[in-house]
Design a protein around this motif. Structure first.
Motif, PDB file in Angstrom:
ATOM      1  N   ARG A 296      69.173 -46.206  -6.487  1.00 28.05           N
ATOM      2  CA  ARG A 296      68.512 -45.535  -7.617  1.00 28.05           C
ATOM      3  C   ARG A 296      69.107 -45.983  -8.936  1.00 28.05           C
ATOM      4  O   ARG A 296      68.373 -46.366  -9.872  1.00 28.05           O
ATOM      5  CB  ARG A 296      68.655 -44.022  -7.458  1.00 28.05           C
TER       6      ARG A 296
ATOM      7  N   TYR B 206      64.193 -35.145  -2.988  1.00 28.14           N
ATOM      8  CA  TYR B 206      64.020 -36.165  -4.024  1.00 28.14           C
ATOM      9  C   TYR B 206      64.314 -35.595  -5.408  1.00 28.14           C
ATOM     10  O   TYR B 206      64.957 -36.263  -6.235  1.00 28.14           O
ATOM     11  CB  TYR B 206      62.594 -36.709  -4.001  1.00 28.14           C
TER      12      TYR B 206
ATOM     13  N   GLU C 171      62.837 -41.396  -7.303  1.00 23.99           N
ATOM     14  CA  GLU C 171      61.443 -41.542  -7.700  1.00 23.99           C
ATOM     15  C   GLU C 171      60.613 -41.998  -6.496  1.00 23.99           C
ATOM     16  O   GLU C 171      60.170 -43.153  -6.411  1.00 23.99           O
ATOM     17  CB  GLU C 171      61.328 -42.520  -8.866  1.00 23.99           C
TER      18      GLU C 171
ATOM     19  N   ASP D  43      57.392 -40.534  -3.966  1.00 22.21           N
ATOM     20  CA  ASP D  43      56.318 -39.545  -3.881  1.00 22.21           C
ATOM     21  C   ASP D  43      56.310 -38.925  -2.488  1.00 22.21           C
ATOM     22  O   ASP D  43      56.030 -39.623  -1.508  1.00 22.21           O
ATOM     23  CB  ASP D  43      54.986 -40.216  -4.175  1.00 22.21           C
TER      24      ASP D  43
END
Length: 313
Positions: free
Chosen positions: A175, A204, A210, A212
């Motif tokens: 990340r 998350y 990031e 979904d």
């Protein structure tokens, strides 16, 4: 392996136990070429379908030169594949993984690496290599992280005490360095799809990932591949009954290369889920692997046709 739950089924490659024509799938739109990088892994999961472990070398490390040979074949056969995928074992156990990734990216392919994001990924040499690749290929490289469950206790139940925290450290590094991540989870615990995705959403959000949770290609939830569960055989009539097309099944769009211990060369197999089943070995070359695949295994029914799952994005 033919389990008692499916006794009499999945015996004849062409005919089901009821005497009906078995369904088959043609390779008609190849999108992904997978490589198994080797079955050695830094951990041993409770329900690993490929039995990866720190001692299992039944599938040997694939080499960069072997990968390059198949990339040459892709161009010669004009498969128009968009993605090269790597799975294991743990890919970053393979000492040539950075070079393998580099060669795939240099050819212009999207690269997907399935990883547990633990110690092999976090070695200094590996991180330095990935950072170098990031400078040129940031948008072409994606890591799919194996998170068996969003709950640490359940994840560790499968992967060993402390594995969740070590995985999170790896994900936080990815990340912070701007790498793309997706997640592969499991549906072992009888949760609804909505509850599972809500749990991943909280995870998350907590860590600023990031990803979904609702998008099936970013948070992939796989059914358990349990051969002891009875499943129906898939006949040619099933496509109409189920309102499905064989073109939607994983082996219509992908193949996987493996290197078995004791073999003189890698082989191409029909499916990422069946690396040990000789019946699904199609030959040593991509040309040989263009033949149709007969759906003669419980995984074909439960995982792909009825479960609707796919290992590609």
């Amino acid at each position: 392996m033919k389990d008692q739950a499916n006794l009499g089924k999945f015996q004849d490659p062409f005919i089901t136990a009821k005497g009906e024509d078995r369904a088959h799938v043609a390779l008609n739109n190849p999108e992904t070429l997978w490589f198994n990088t080797g079955t050695l892994c830094n951990i041993e999961c409770e329900n690993c379908y490929i039995f990866s472990s720190p001692t299992n070398d039944d599938l040997l490390y694939i080499t960069a030169d072997e990968v390059s040979d198949y990339l040459d074949q892709l161009e010669a056969r004009e498969w128009n594949v968009r993605e090269i995928g790597f799975t294991g074992g743990e890919p970053f156990m393979n000492p040539e993984m950075i070079e393998i990734t580099r060669r795939s990216l240099e050819r212009g392919y999207d690269v997907l690496i399935l990883t547990n994001a633990m110690q092999p990924l976090m070695r200094k040499r590996v991180r330095e290599g990935l950072l170098e690749l990031r400078e040129t290929y940031r948008d072409k490289l994606t890591f799919r992280i194996s998170i068996d469950h969003w709950n640490p206790e359940r994840h560790d139940q499968e992967r060993g005490a402390g594995s969740f925290d070590r995985m999170i450290l790896g994900m936080e590094w990815l990340r912070d360095e701007g790498f793309q991540m997706t997640v592969a989870g499991r549906t072992l615990w009888g949760e609804s799809d909505a509850d599972s995705r809500a749990g991943y959403a909280r995870l998350y959000a907590k860590h600023g990932f990031e990803i979904d949770p609702q998008h099936p290609a970013q948070t992939m939830l796989f059914p358990e591949m349990d051969e002891t569960v009875e499943v129906p055989e898939i006949t040619t009539a099933c496509w109409g009954i189920l309102n499905k097309s064989p073109n939607d099944i994983m082996c219509a769009s992908s193949r996987m290369v493996v290197r078995r211990k004791g073999s003189k060369a890698p082989a191409v197999i029909a499916c990422t889920l069946l690396p040990y089943v000789e019946e699904f070995e199609l030959g040593q070359t991509l040309k040989e692997a263009e033949k149709p695949v007969l759906l003669n295994h419980p995984h074909c029914a439960k995982f792909c046709v009825l479960g609707g799952a796919s290992c590609s994005a």
